[in-house]
Design a protein around this motif. Structure first.
Motif, PDB file in Angstrom:
ATOM      1  N   THR A  77       1.087  -1.152  -0.072  1.00  0.00           N
ATOM      2  CA  THR A  77       0.036   0.065   0.098  1.00  0.00           C
ATOM      3  C   THR A  77       0.860   1.341  -0.003  1.00  0.00           C
ATOM      4  OG1 THR A  77      -1.688  -1.185   1.300  1.00  0.00           O
ATOM      5  CG2 THR A  77      -2.125   1.102   1.262  1.00  0.00           C
ATOM      6  N   GLY A  78       2.197   1.186   0.857  1.00  0.00           N
ATOM      7  CA  GLY A  78       3.036   2.425   0.957  1.00  0.00           C
ATOM      8  C   GLY A  78       3.515   2.483  -0.443  1.00  0.00           C
ATOM      9  N   LEU A  79       3.967   1.754  -1.275  1.00  0.00           N
ATOM     10  CA  LEU A  79       4.523   1.638  -2.347  1.00  0.00           C
ATOM     11  C   LEU A  79       3.511   2.162  -3.546  1.00  0.00           C
ATOM     12  CD1 LEU A  79       6.692   1.201  -4.656  1.00  0.00           C
ATOM     13  CD2 LEU A  79       5.830  -1.236  -5.072  1.00  0.00           C
ATOM     14  N   GLN A  80       2.380   1.766  -3.407  1.00  0.00           N
ATOM     15  CA  GLN A  80       1.107   2.452  -4.379  1.00  0.00           C
ATOM     16  C   GLN A  80       0.801   3.775  -4.153  1.00  0.00           C
ATOM     17  OE1 GLN A  80       0.068   0.745  -6.995  1.00  0.00           O
ATOM     18  NE2 GLN A  80      -0.579   2.721  -7.626  1.00  0.00           N
ATOM     19  N   LYS A  81       0.866   4.168  -2.825  1.00  0.00           N
ATOM     20  CA  LYS A  81       0.712   5.492  -2.486  1.00  0.00           C
ATOM     21  C   LYS A  81       1.899   6.403  -3.018  1.00  0.00           C
ATOM     22  CE  LYS A  81      -1.500   8.549   0.133  1.00  0.00           C
ATOM     23  NZ  LYS A  81      -2.511   9.338   0.160  1.00  0.00           N
ATOM     24  N   ALA A  82       3.001   5.956  -2.860  1.00  0.00           N
ATOM     25  CA  ALA A  82       4.165   6.772  -3.346  1.00  0.00           C
ATOM     26  C   ALA A  82       4.082   6.834  -4.751  1.00  0.00           C
ATOM     27  CB  ALA A  82       5.631   6.123  -2.847  1.00  0.00           C
ATOM     28  N   ILE A  83       3.716   5.926  -5.461  1.00  0.00           N
ATOM     29  CA  ILE A  83       3.634   6.030  -7.064  1.00  0.00           C
ATOM     30  C   ILE A  83       2.542   6.894  -7.192  1.00  0.00           C
ATOM     31  CG2 ILE A  83       2.813   4.700  -9.152  1.00  0.00           C
ATOM     32  CD1 ILE A  83       4.309   2.589  -7.917  1.00  0.00           C
ATOM     33  N   ASN A  84       1.213   6.836  -6.714  1.00  0.00           N
ATOM     34  CA  ASN A  84       0.341   7.977  -6.899  1.00  0.00           C
ATOM     35  C   ASN A  84       0.582   9.076  -6.635  1.00  0.00           C
ATOM     36  OD1 ASN A  84      -1.201   5.748  -7.684  1.00  0.00           O
ATOM     37  ND2 ASN A  84      -2.243   5.403  -5.837  1.00  0.00           N
ATOM     38  N   ASN A  85       1.423   9.490  -5.639  1.00  0.00           N
ATOM     39  CA  ASN A  85       1.739  10.884  -5.401  1.00  0.00           C
ATOM     40  C   ASN A  85       2.948  11.381  -6.247  1.00  0.00           C
ATOM     41  OD1 ASN A  85       0.108  11.119  -3.060  1.00  0.00           O
ATOM     42  ND2 ASN A  85       1.581  10.655  -1.516  1.00  0.00           N
ATOM     43  N   LEU A  86       3.505  10.755  -6.744  1.00  0.00           N
ATOM     44  CA  LEU A  86       4.570  11.166  -7.974  1.00  0.00           C
ATOM     45  C   LEU A  86       4.183  11.086  -9.287  1.00  0.00           C
ATOM     46  CD1 LEU A  86       7.955   9.318  -6.545  1.00  0.00           C
ATOM     47  CD2 LEU A  86       7.271  11.719  -6.397  1.00  0.00           C
ATOM     48  N   ALA A  87       3.078  10.342  -9.432  1.00  0.00           N
ATOM     49  CA  ALA A  87       2.399  10.463 -10.974  1.00  0.00           C
ATOM     50  C   ALA A  87       1.800  11.776 -11.074  1.00  0.00           C
ATOM     51  CB  ALA A  87       1.457   9.263 -11.239  1.00  0.00           C
ATOM     52  N   ASN A  88       1.738  12.322 -12.449  1.00  0.00           N
ATOM     53  CA  ASN A  88       0.974  13.495 -12.561  1.00  0.00           C
ATOM     54  C   ASN A  88       0.216  13.465 -13.945  1.00  0.00           C
ATOM     55  OD1 ASN A  88       2.899  14.262 -14.399  1.00  0.00           O
ATOM     56  ND2 ASN A  88       3.969  15.490 -12.781  1.00  0.00           N
ATOM     57  N   ILE A  89      -0.234  14.419 -14.816  1.00  0.00           N
ATOM     58  CA  ILE A  89      -0.788  14.411 -15.827  1.00  0.00           C
ATOM     59  C   ILE A  89       0.100  14.208 -17.147  1.00  0.00           C
ATOM     60  CG2 ILE A  89      -1.929  15.755 -17.772  1.00  0.00           C
ATOM     61  CD1 ILE A  89      -3.071  17.522 -15.309  1.00  0.00           C
ATOM     62  N   ASN A  90       1.302  14.454 -16.844  1.00  0.00           N
ATOM     63  CA  ASN A  90       2.533  14.275 -17.949  1.00  0.00           C
ATOM     64  C   ASN A  90       3.286  13.060 -17.600  1.00  0.00           C
ATOM     65  OD1 ASN A  90       1.779  16.617 -19.175  1.00  0.00           O
ATOM     66  ND2 ASN A  90       3.230  17.745 -17.840  1.00  0.00           N
ATOM     67  N   THR A  91       3.395  12.605 -16.438  1.00  0.00           N
ATOM     68  CA  THR A  91       3.926  11.288 -16.195  1.00  0.00           C
ATOM     69  C   THR A  91       3.125  10.204 -15.628  1.00  0.00           C
ATOM     70  OG1 THR A  91       5.735  12.630 -15.359  1.00  0.00           O
ATOM     71  CG2 THR A  91       6.002  10.487 -14.585  1.00  0.00           C
ATOM     72  N   LEU A  92       3.348   9.030 -16.310  1.00  0.00           N
ATOM     73  CA  LEU A  92       2.643   7.781 -15.910  1.00  0.00           C
ATOM     74  C   LEU A  92       3.583   6.760 -15.321  1.00  0.00           C
ATOM     75  CD1 LEU A  92       0.093   5.939 -16.242  1.00  0.00           C
ATOM     76  CD2 LEU A  92       0.968   5.273 -18.449  1.00  0.00           C
ATOM     77  N   LEU A  93       3.262   6.575 -14.145  1.00  0.00           N
ATOM     78  CA  LEU A  93       4.184   5.648 -13.378  1.00  0.00           C
ATOM     79  C   LEU A  93       3.306   4.128 -13.078  1.00  0.00           C
ATOM     80  CD1 LEU A  93       5.855   7.812 -10.805  1.00  0.00           C
ATOM     81  CD2 LEU A  93       6.578   7.174 -12.862  1.00  0.00           C
ATOM     82  N   TRP A  94       3.819   3.070 -13.332  1.00  0.00           N
ATOM     83  CA  TRP A  94       3.136   1.973 -12.933  1.00  0.00           C
ATOM     84  C   TRP A  94       3.883   0.664 -12.439  1.00  0.00           C
ATOM     85  CZ3 TRP A  94       4.468   2.951 -17.923  1.00  0.00           C
ATOM     86  CH2 TRP A  94       5.198   2.069 -18.884  1.00  0.00           C
TER      87      TRP A  94
END
Length: 94
Positions: A77-94
């Protein structure tokens, strides 16, 4: 058709006026083409540098965010939360 032939027969290919007109047109086309090429190249460089900077920021910040969130919640859950916080409109993280 006859008018076009008449115009072409009246044009002197050795006249100073015609040579200057063609020279100015060729010079203008060369300058504008060079400017367009340089502008395109510079824009690409700016976009690439910006993208590299964004990736470096994410690479530096992600491990710290994952560690912080993993202390507060489950690691997945912590990993997913960190990824969600760093992703934005121009950056897709998965």
């Amino acid at each position: 058709m006859k008018q076009i032939r008449k115009i072409w027969t009246n044009i002197d290919p050795f006249s100073l006026h015609l040579r200057l007109t063609i020279g100015i047109a060729a010079f203008s086309a060369l300058v504008l083409g060079s400017l367009a090429t340089w502008t395109s190249w510079k824009t690409q460089q700016i976009l690439i540098d910006s993208h590299k900077n964004d990736i470096e920021q994410i690479a530096k910040r992600l491990p710290q965010d994952v560690q912080l969130y993993s202390e507060m919640m489950q690691p997945e859950t912590g990993l997913q939360k960190a990824i969600n916080n760093l992703a934005n409109i121009n950056t897709l993280l998965w």
